[in-house]
Design an enzyme around this catalytic site. Sequence first.
Site, short mmCIF file in Angstrom:
data_model
loop_
_atom_site.label_atom_id
_atom_site.label_comp_id
_atom_site.label_asym_id
_atom_site.label_seq_id
_atom_site.Cartn_x
_atom_site.Cartn_y
_atom_site.Cartn_z
N ASP A 58 -2.37 0.73 -4.37
CA ASP A 58 -2.18 -0.37 -4.90
C ASP A 58 -1.47 -1.22 -3.61
O ASP A 58 -0.38 -0.85 -3.15
CB ASP A 58 -0.90 -0.02 -5.84
N GLN A 95 2.11 -5.19 -2.78
CA GLN A 95 3.35 -5.58 -1.74
C GLN A 95 2.91 -5.60 -0.29
O GLN A 95 3.70 -5.84 0.71
CB GLN A 95 4.45 -4.82 -1.99
#
Lengths: 421, 151
Positions: A215, A218
């Site tokens: 993921d 960020q």
Amino acid sequence: MSKSGGQLAADQNTFTGFDAESVRADFPVLNQQVHGKPLVYLDSAASSQKPLHVINAVSRYYENDHSNVHRGVHSLSARATFAYERARGKAHVFLNSKNIREIIYVRGTTEAINLVAQTYGRANVGEGDEILISEMEHHSNIVPWQMLCEWTGAKLVVAPIDERGQLDMTAFAEKLSERTKIVGIVHVSNALGTVNPVAEITKMAHDAGAVVVVDGAQAAPHLRVDVQEIGCDFYAFSGHKAYAPTGIGILYGREELLEAMPPWQGGGEMILSVSFDSTTYNELPYKFEAGTPNIAGAIGLGEAIDYMGRFNHEALERHEHDLVAYGYDALATVPGLTIVGTAEGKVGVHSFTLDGIHAHDIGTILDNEGIAVRTGHHCAQPVMHHFGVPATARASFGIYNTRDDIDRLVEGLGQVRKLMG
Amino acid sequence: MSDLRDLYQETILDHGRTPRNFRKLEAATHEADGDNPLCGDKIHLYLQLDGDKVSDISFDGAGCAISTASASLMTEALKGKTIEDAMALFERLHETLTGQGECDESVELGKLAVFEGVREYPLRVKCATLAWHTLRNAIEGGKNATPATTE
């Protein structure tokens, strides 16, 4: 500000280092007052602001070129298709994927992870298998796996974090086994800023026979991402946290895996031929792109990648590390403030609590001072639970933030203390 | 800071810091949880009814100043009142905070008028009404009330 000769600040910074003060001029939204005070935007981890380059590219597209992609022989359709595919090429270079066919447009990180869970996951995970994630995951890298477990009878296993908010690598290694089919891991934690050693994690997972889904929501705005260097099987990120519009993101997948996966949503674009008896699916990446896509969003994403590419990356990283370091020192002067998440080399955020004052009250009072921070659980409730807090306030940084913004935050926290006593 | 003082009135800050009736109530006849997931407010409400009358009421949990003060002032306001009075007061407060709904204008808000300033902060209305939603669930659900949530 420095817009001499009609040049935008990013262009002046090309190859010359990084000057955040001049970069601010590229972001028109920053030039406003909130409650009568100049806006300090410290919520880029929730969503970043957009530079003029991106805003202009999206409006130029709608003003001049819009049509559906891959659909027509007319000029507008050709232009739209060209711009849309050119942006895919930029994402391919940005992630350094081996092949452009490995770059799939999605709505964002959440959709990307759901796509993997529902296609690769359903085809390859069964009863008794395990999916290993970490305690610092965002809800979007927890819930799709829980759903997969419900469908298949697999088990969700969670590797713990330590008191600084770093992944416990020994525990992670112990929880990996031949039963582990998928490892889901965040590259950079949204609530803590921790940077995970994703290449090392991938190697360990591959040795155990698991595939790795990273993921990168960020990470994309802060780090140089190289999916081949990481070696991961899937990598997801959202455009809107990386200076691009909302509603567009990228799923990278290793070609071999994508080829073998069943398609996800059915519809136009993802097919080669359709009859009522049978349908032939399209080739990669279109197999996973049913329906008319977010064309303007993709073009905006391509422009955002170009925008970021104009800066000297090392200088940009130095600037962002300086904000984190300066933030540590400045926030240490606020009585009763505790920083949640102090991982070595963390990027982009300072989450904190103030003794006896709830995060929601902090958020309202700071807003009154013109300062935008996120308050709450940051869609990472297990992280809040780990640190025994109901919520934190989070200041997160983008390329346009400066030390002045942090000074304003510290002053604002002084007002919070004064009011709440 | 003048407008913020409308939100964080002295009474709210006082009840936020030192909430009244902040305790377990062993003799409770009705209980419910309340949760505001957006900001992480959690309360547990205890209610002791004698017929349709509130003979005792208390709460515990953790929340922001607005939600804690709201729960605290609610418990003060409701002791000795009937369920009907309590619901009429909730409707009056809700109307004051949101400008929506029809209610009996003759119902006096009393001390609860300190929450009028919340109207200017729409994102905080849920903080001020969490305790009341929880109360309604407790009355309707007895000991097995559905948790109240503001989402």
